[in-house]
Motif scaffolding. Structure first.
Motif, mmCIF file in Angstrom:
data_model
loop_
_atom_site.group_PDB
_atom_site.id
_atom_site.type_symbol
_atom_site.label_atom_id
_atom_site.label_comp_id
_atom_site.label_asym_id
_atom_site.label_seq_id
_atom_site.Cartn_x
_atom_site.Cartn_y
_atom_site.Cartn_z
ATOM 1 N N ALA A 34 0.834 -1.204 0.000
ATOM 2 C CA ALA A 34 0.000 0.000 0.000
ATOM 3 C C ALA A 34 0.867 1.252 0.000
ATOM 4 C CB ALA A 34 -0.925 -0.010 1.214
ATOM 5 N N ALA A 35 1.934 1.230 0.808
ATOM 6 C CA ALA A 35 2.829 2.395 0.853
ATOM 7 C C ALA A 35 3.479 2.614 -0.509
ATOM 8 C CB ALA A 35 3.890 2.199 1.936
ATOM 9 N N SER A 52 -2.392 4.813 3.008
ATOM 10 C CA SER A 52 -3.812 5.171 2.936
ATOM 11 C C SER A 52 -4.677 3.916 3.053
ATOM 12 C CB SER A 52 -4.105 5.886 1.619
ATOM 13 O OG SER A 52 -3.964 4.982 0.542
ATOM 14 N N ILE A 53 -5.841 4.080 3.604
ATOM 15 C CA ILE A 53 -6.747 2.948 3.812
ATOM 16 C C ILE A 53 -7.161 2.347 2.462
ATOM 17 C CG2 ILE A 53 -8.969 2.251 4.818
ATOM 18 C CD1 ILE A 53 -6.735 3.033 6.856
ATOM 19 N N ASP A 54 -7.435 3.189 1.482
ATOM 20 C CA ASP A 54 -7.841 2.661 0.172
ATOM 21 C C ASP A 54 -6.729 1.812 -0.445
ATOM 22 O OD1 ASP A 54 -10.317 3.817 0.359
ATOM 23 O OD2 ASP A 54 -9.832 5.563 -0.887
ATOM 24 N N SER A 55 -5.485 2.231 -0.272
ATOM 25 C CA SER A 55 -4.370 1.448 -0.827
ATOM 26 C C SER A 55 -4.209 0.126 -0.088
ATOM 27 C CB SER A 55 -3.065 2.245 -0.761
ATOM 28 O OG SER A 55 -3.139 3.353 -1.616
ATOM 29 N N ILE A 56 -4.486 0.132 1.204
ATOM 30 C CA ILE A 56 -4.404 -1.124 1.962
ATOM 31 C C ILE A 56 -5.499 -2.089 1.484
ATOM 32 C CG2 ILE A 56 -4.744 -2.154 4.249
ATOM 33 C CD1 ILE A 56 -3.214 0.208 5.407
ATOM 34 N N VAL A 57 -6.675 -1.557 1.247
ATOM 35 C CA VAL A 57 -7.763 -2.404 0.734
ATOM 36 C C VAL A 57 -7.365 -2.977 -0.635
ATOM 37 C CG1 VAL A 57 -10.145 -2.395 -0.119
ATOM 38 C CG2 VAL A 57 -9.581 -1.246 2.047
ATOM 39 N N ALA A 58 -6.800 -2.129 -1.486
ATOM 40 C CA ALA A 58 -6.399 -2.599 -2.817
ATOM 41 C C ALA A 58 -5.298 -3.655 -2.715
ATOM 42 C CB ALA A 58 -5.915 -1.410 -3.657
ATOM 43 N N ALA A 59 -4.337 -3.444 -1.805
ATOM 44 C CA ALA A 59 -3.240 -4.410 -1.643
ATOM 45 C C ALA A 59 -3.789 -5.742 -1.130
ATOM 46 C CB ALA A 59 -2.201 -3.853 -0.674
ATOM 47 N N ALA A 81 -13.212 -5.284 7.654
ATOM 48 C CA ALA A 81 -12.343 -5.320 8.836
ATOM 49 C C ALA A 81 -11.357 -4.152 8.816
ATOM 50 C CB ALA A 81 -11.582 -6.648 8.883
ATOM 51 N N ILE A 82 -10.725 -3.920 7.658
ATOM 52 C CA ILE A 82 -9.756 -2.809 7.543
ATOM 53 C C ILE A 82 -10.443 -1.485 7.850
ATOM 54 C CG2 ILE A 82 -8.351 -1.487 5.899
ATOM 55 C CD1 ILE A 82 -7.884 -4.250 4.429
ATOM 56 N N ARG A 83 -11.632 -1.296 7.266
ATOM 57 C CA ARG A 83 -12.314 0.000 7.429
ATOM 58 C C ARG A 83 -12.850 0.160 8.859
ATOM 59 N NH1 ARG A 83 -11.961 2.555 2.772
ATOM 60 N NH2 ARG A 83 -11.950 1.357 0.815
ATOM 61 N N ALA A 84 -13.266 -0.950 9.474
ATOM 62 C CA ALA A 84 -13.744 -0.867 10.861
ATOM 63 C C ALA A 84 -12.593 -0.478 11.793
ATOM 64 C CB ALA A 84 -14.335 -2.208 11.289
ATOM 65 N N GLY A 85 -11.429 -1.070 11.571
ATOM 66 C CA GLY A 85 -10.256 -0.723 12.380
ATOM 67 C C GLY A 85 -9.890 0.741 12.208
ATOM 68 N N ALA A 86 -9.943 1.204 10.954
ATOM 69 C CA ALA A 86 -9.593 2.604 10.669
ATOM 70 C C ALA A 86 -10.571 3.558 11.333
ATOM 71 C CB ALA A 86 -9.554 2.827 9.160
ATOM 72 N N ALA A 87 -11.846 3.152 11.347
ATOM 73 C CA ALA A 87 -12.883 4.036 11.895
ATOM 74 C C ALA A 87 -12.864 4.051 13.415
ATOM 75 C CB ALA A 87 -14.256 3.588 11.389
ATOM 76 N N ALA A 88 -12.187 3.080 14.019
ATOM 77 C CA ALA A 88 -12.232 2.950 15.477
ATOM 78 C C ALA A 88 -11.379 3.971 16.207
ATOM 79 C CB ALA A 88 -11.802 1.539 15.890
ATOM 80 N N ILE A 89 -10.478 4.635 15.483
ATOM 81 C CA ILE A 89 -9.645 5.647 16.147
ATOM 82 C C ILE A 89 -9.557 6.900 15.301
ATOM 83 C CG2 ILE A 89 -8.167 4.133 17.551
ATOM 84 C CD1 ILE A 89 -6.222 4.171 15.286
ATOM 85 N N GLU A 90 -9.154 7.950 15.922
ATOM 86 C CA GLU A 90 -9.066 9.238 15.237
ATOM 87 C C GLU A 90 -7.944 9.213 14.196
ATOM 88 O OE1 GLU A 90 -7.834 13.830 16.241
ATOM 89 O OE2 GLU A 90 -8.041 12.403 17.880
#
Lengths: 361, 194
Positions: free
Chosen positions: B25-26, B147-154, B173-182
């Motif tokens: 993703a990076a 970025s979260i979108d790149s992690i999803v794509a990877a 799961a990725i998006r839920a983890g991302a949404a759980a913190i600021e």
């Protein structure tokens, strides 16, 4: 083209294919196995051939045959399998067949194997030892070029860290300049081309076309390897200009030494780092230039002490060389152990240059 | 500028897959990455550790890191060797379902610990095997390393053909983890620039 995150083995496979390699044969043995797998996945896409041979001996002789027919051919293994390949590598040198041999070694214990070889006759194998994946990509293509330039088998000395580390790399063909033609290559014809199935006839030639004889052949080969020795030595040095102590290392150990040098420089220690990029030819003149005014040279290699022979030959007794490496294998048996860490190297360097425990940060 | 993360857990938690997704993703985000993996015996329950280094330009790192500036902890069993290399104040995301509250982690006070009930959240989302991706989403959101979108794509690229049915749950799961913190609460690019 943009960069992609590639495992080192895959990056080397892509680079070999970018260099025009179309024949690869090998027998699985970690950490070489990943390169064989990458080749088997990628070769069919370009119309090339990758064969999982029945043994290393079969693999290297297949590569020898493909090289003799003019293909850009390669094989590989780790040191244990390269040991089996020695006869064919020597025959390739004798017959002047270009091919590339990838040693994805289990550590640094194959330095003598790489630089001395175990076959017969007056021959050398040019060997490049990359420090990381990015350099391995360049070295791979350079090796195919040098093999064709000199009509000789050449080697890449990699290891687990080169084979298994992933890096963002951009693999594109590199133009190293023109090459001699391959009019010597076998064509397999029965039509009297003179290139049906034999490259070398002990230089005696045939009844209707006598050759110069074995003495001339061997003299010419010796001259060729001498020329390579003069022309192809490569090195990298870091902060050696005013260094009191120069640490010599090869392959993936190099960046660890550079890191320690940077740390010790920050502490006021005048240390430098020197890395032979070619193990043969060893960059003797460059090392003498870099370390000739130093108080001492420290040799770090993860083995019982092999490269130190070449270091001492290069220094001609003008500067003392001290061994600070050692044998260190991790529990998997596939890679260097804990001696290849910044903390261990730093401690050995400080011991060798006489910085006492009380003076250390 | 360069950021290192040590990822640790036990075999079977998806640590290696998550490390690779982060490094890919990076790279897709236009940065340079290095991924080194080390796992013992490649077995379920054994030590599994990876390191990822991300640089905005001119990555220069060792494949065996002498120290690191952040950590991703799925399980506490092999945490001590990670802790020993972490720099003081480093952000550490940890899986509280397995480890317990952040203060239970040895040496927690030395670091900026952020607890995420990753295994529980993954189970709630109907994908208990995707706990590693929950924690990865949290790590990436917290630190802005990728970025979260790149992690999803990877992740989508990494999941093999015979497991395509898990892609949707992994993404959740990725998006839920991302949404759980600021997002960007411990932006490592900003912190490194200071």
């Amino acid at each position: 083209m943009t960069a992609a995150l590639l495992q080192g083995s895959r990056a080397i496979a892509d680079s070999a294919i970018a260099a025009g390699c179309r024949f690869f044969a090998g027998y699985p043995m970690l950490p070489f196995t990943d390169l064989l797998e990458a080749m088997s996945a990628k070769m069919p896409e370009v119309g090339g051939t990758c064969i999982n041979a029945d043994s290393e001996i079969e693999a290297v002789n297949m590569a020898l045959g493909a090289g003799a027919a003019g293909a850009r051919a390669a094989t590989g293994s780790c040191g244990q399998g390269i040991a089996l390949m020695q006869e064919a590598i020597a025959e390739a040198a004798l017959n002047e067949v270009p091919m590339v041999v990838f040693n994805m070694a289990r550590g640094q214990q194959d330095y003598w194997q790489a630089t001395r070889g175990g076959g017969w006759g007056d021959y050398r194998t040019l060997t490049l030892a990359p420090k990381d994946v990015a350099e391995a990509v360049v070295h791979t293509q350079l090796l195919f070029h040098l093999a064709d330039t000199y009509r000789a088998p050449v080697c890449l000395y990699g290891d687990y860290l080169v084979a298994h580390t992933h890096m963002s790399v951009d693999v594109a063909p590199i133009d190293f300049g023109p090459l001699p033609d391959k009019s010597w290559a076998l064509d397999g014809t029965a039509g009297g081309t003179g290139h049906a199935r034999q490259i070398w006839t002990w230089a005696m030639g045939r009844d209707d076309a006598p050759g110069p004889g074995p003495d001339v052949h061997w003299r010419r080969l010796a001259q060729k390897f001498a020329t390579m020795g003069e022309a192809e030595a490569r090195h990298e040095s870091y902060r050696c200009g005013d260094a009191e102590w120069v640490v010599v290392s090869f392959g993936t150990a190099g960046p660890f030494i550079d890191y320690v040098v940077e740390e010790l420089r920050a502490d006021g220690q005048r240390v430098g780092s020197f890395r032979p990029v070619t193990l043969w030819p060893f960059p003797e003149a460059a090392l003498l230039e870099a370390a000739g005014r130093a108080r001492g040279v420290l040799v770090y290699e993860v083995n019982a002490g092999q490269m130190i022979d070449d270091v001492r030959l290069a220094l001609r007794g003008q500067v003392p060389a001290t061994f600070i490496g050692g044998v260190s294998i991790d529990s998997s048996g596939m890679r260097q152990g804990d001696l290849l860490t910044v903390a261990a190297i730093r401690s050995r360097v400080l011991d060798a240059i006489g910085v006492g425990a009380g003076e250390r940060r | 500028m360069q950021i290192e993360v040590l990822l640790t857990g036990i075999g079977g938690q998806g640590v290696q897959l998550c490390a690779k997704a982060l490094a890919m993703a990076a790279t897709a985000d236009g940065r340079q990455a290095m991924l080194s993996a080390r796992y013992g015996g490649e077995m379920r329950g054994g030590q599994t550790e990876a390191s990822v280094v991300v640089a905005d330009t001119g990555l220069r790192s060792l494949p065996i890191l002498p120290s690191a500036g952040s950590a991703y902890v799925m399980h506490h069993q092999y945490w001590p060797p990670v802790r020993a290399r972490l720099r003081s104040g480093a952000p550490v995301v940890l899986n509280t379902t397995v480890i317990g509250p952040p203060e239970d982690l040895d040496g927690a006070s030395e670091f900026l610990t952020v607890g995420i009930p990753a295994t529980a959240m993954a189970a709630e989302a109907g994908a208990p095997m995707a706990a590693g991706f929950v924690l990865l989403g949290a790590y990436a959101s917290l630190t802005s390393v990728a970025s979260i979108d790149s992690i999803v794509a990877a992740m989508t690229e990494l999941v093999p053909a015979y497991r395509r049915e898990h892609i949707q749950a992994n993404e959740a799961a990725i998006r839920a983890g991302a949404a759980a913190i600021e997002a960007g609460a411990a932006d490592l690019w900003v912190m490194a620039g200071r």
